[in-house]
Design a protein around this motif. Structure first.
Motif, short mmCIF file in Angstrom:
data_model
loop_
_atom_site.label_atom_id
_atom_site.label_comp_id
_atom_site.label_asym_id
_atom_site.label_seq_id
_atom_site.Cartn_x
_atom_site.Cartn_y
_atom_site.Cartn_z
N GLU A 23 0.88 -1.16 -0.02
CA GLU A 23 -0.16 0.01 -0.04
C GLU A 23 0.67 1.24 -0.11
N ASP A 25 2.17 2.60 -2.46
CA ASP A 25 2.05 3.85 -3.58
C ASP A 25 0.41 3.86 -3.76
N THR A 26 -0.45 2.67 -3.54
CA THR A 26 -1.82 2.93 -3.83
C THR A 26 -2.38 2.07 -2.80
N ARG A 29 -8.38 -1.49 -1.82
CA ARG A 29 -9.84 -1.44 -1.75
C ARG A 29 -9.95 -2.41 -0.41
#
Length: 451
Positions: A23, A25-26, A29
């Motif tokens: 996580e 970088d992104t 969900r």
């Protein structure tokens, strides 16, 4: 580290760190993972670990970890094969080039590198215990980013190395594998020596040019002390001209190989295993890291509140000191939040000038979480929430207050409230167990450092 609870098992700690790397970088969900984590319990670390378990299963990190374990098992078998090769080399070094063996020189050749290796490991272990760790983890992370490494190695191994460093287990794990390898080497070398001496004729003795023969005899007897006291036959002949002298020294050489080669390594491997077992389930998370602070803020924002509505206040127990008490914040820092204010209602200019930064937030969950993450990254000394005076305070307001991290929290009602509005907000806070929060009716009072 701070905010520690019960120990975390090493596999869970590894997966949690791996999810954090994923996580970086992104964000993933995680609606289902958050819900599952909230149901797991009230502990912060428990929730974080449970969320990581679910995300690891969803993203395949748990399968990557299983594949890594398989690779390490194959590596262990390869090291065992290497140990057998090294055993042959040790045996050849002890047997020499001819049929005549200087037994004392041979055993000295065996003991010296073993003692040196043990001393080097001990020094590295002591230095590793005194340091803050992390060097090994950083080195492995750099190697794991090498494109020739398998994907599952690049995804899991850096976090594994970092977790071992954090628990000061690196030197113990590597040392245990090293000791076990050399225990295999010396045990196999003793077996090779027995086989060669059983089926070949060698003449064993000791030779010297400048020392008295009795000196080497006494040294051989001193060396025999340890194997004899652990039940290994290590006879030292009194006369090298005795026909049985070579046979006796053969047993002496094999026993000393086991006593001074294999035994110390086995004992140290056992020690490393004991340390591993003791520490592997004692892991902790640094909950002051920004990544974990953001997760904690999200959990607290989503968790059910203790008081649902003011009319149920009589059933609610007083709340503990607010979450902001976790840290005093940066000295003197004031952050101004416009909480669900109508767009036409402006924040007071005097407060905007004094605030380190300000932001308005409406009712969107994602917007609130982003703001809470920003506050958690740099907790202010004072957090001033400007709320709409005519509105009725609700559970969303309380959840935001509970999740915000600051040295102190105060409310400013806009526009200037009447007596009934001011009383309603103060009564609501008291009913929710948050009587520690001051409610201001004008910006001047809110600017007071004690407000």
């Amino acid at each position: 580290m701070s905010s520690r609870t019960d120990g975390i098992a090493l596999p869970d700690l590894l997966l949690t760190e791996a999810v954090k790397d994923l996580e970086a970088d992104t964000p993933l969900r995680d609606d289902a993972a958050l819900a599952q984590a909230l149901a797991a319990g009230d502990g912060r670390e428990t929730r974080i670990v449970q969320r990581a378990r679910r995300l690891a299963a969803d993203t395949g990190l748990d399968r990557d970890l299983a594949r890594l374990r398989d690779r390490l098992l194959l590596l262990g078998l390869a090291l065992a094969a290497l140990g057998m090769v090294l055993a042959l080399l040790v045996a050849m070094a002890l047997l020499g080039q001819g049929r005549h063996i200087n037994a004392v020189a041979a055993i000295a050749l065996l003991i010296a590198p073993n003692v040196l290796g043990i001393v080097v490991w001990a020094l590295l272990t002591v230095l590793g215990a005194r340091s803050q760790g992390g060097a090994f983890g950083r080195a492995v992370a750099a190697l794991a980013r090498w494109r020739l490494a398998p994907q599952h190695v690049r995804r899991v191994w850096p976090s594994a190395a970092r977790a071992l460093d954090a628990q000061h287990l690196t030197t113990w794990v590597l040392g245990g594998l090293n000791h076990l390898l050399w225990a295999v080497v010396y045990t196999a070398a003793a077996l090779v020596l027995w086989a060669v001496l059983a089926f070949s004729a060698y003449r064993l003795g000791w030779e010297t040019t400048i020392l008295a023969p009795q000196t080497l005899h006494d040294a051989a007897q001193a060396i025999a002390w340890l194997p004899e006291h652990i039940g290994l036959p290590a006879p030292v002949p009194e006369d090298l001209d005795d026909p049985d002298a070579s046979r006796l020294l053969g047993y002496w050489l094999i026993a000393c190989t086991l006593a001074y080669g294999a035994l110390p390594r086995l004992l140290l491997a056992t020690l490393c295993t004991a340390v591993w077992r003791r520490r592997r389930d004692a892991g902790t998370l640094d909950l002051d890291e920004p990544y974990y602070r953001r997760l904690i803020a999200r959990f607290e924002a989503l968790a059910p509140t203790r008081v649902l509505d003011a009319e149920h206040a009589r059933h609610a127990a007083p709340a503990p000191a607010h979450a902001a008490a976790a840290g005093s914040g940066e000295p003197g820092t004031l952050v101004l939040i416009g909480f669900e204010l109508p767009q036409e209602l402006a924040l007071p200019a005097a407060l905007l000038e004094r605030a380190a930064w300000s932001e308005r937030v409406d009712g969107g969950l994602e917007e609130r979480e982003a703001l809470l993450r920003r506050i958690a990254d740099h907790p202010p000394a004072r957090l001033l929430m400007a709320c709409h005076a005519p509105s009725t305070p609700d559970r969303g307001t309380l959840r935001f207050i509970e999740a915000a991290r600051a040295g102190s929290i105060a409310l400013l009602l806009l526009p200037a409230p009447d007596a009934a509005q001011l009383a309603r907000w103060r009564d609501w806070l008291a009913a929710c167990g948050r009587g520690d929060i001051t409610v201001h009716a004008d910006a001047g009072a809110a600017l007071s450092p004690h407000g």
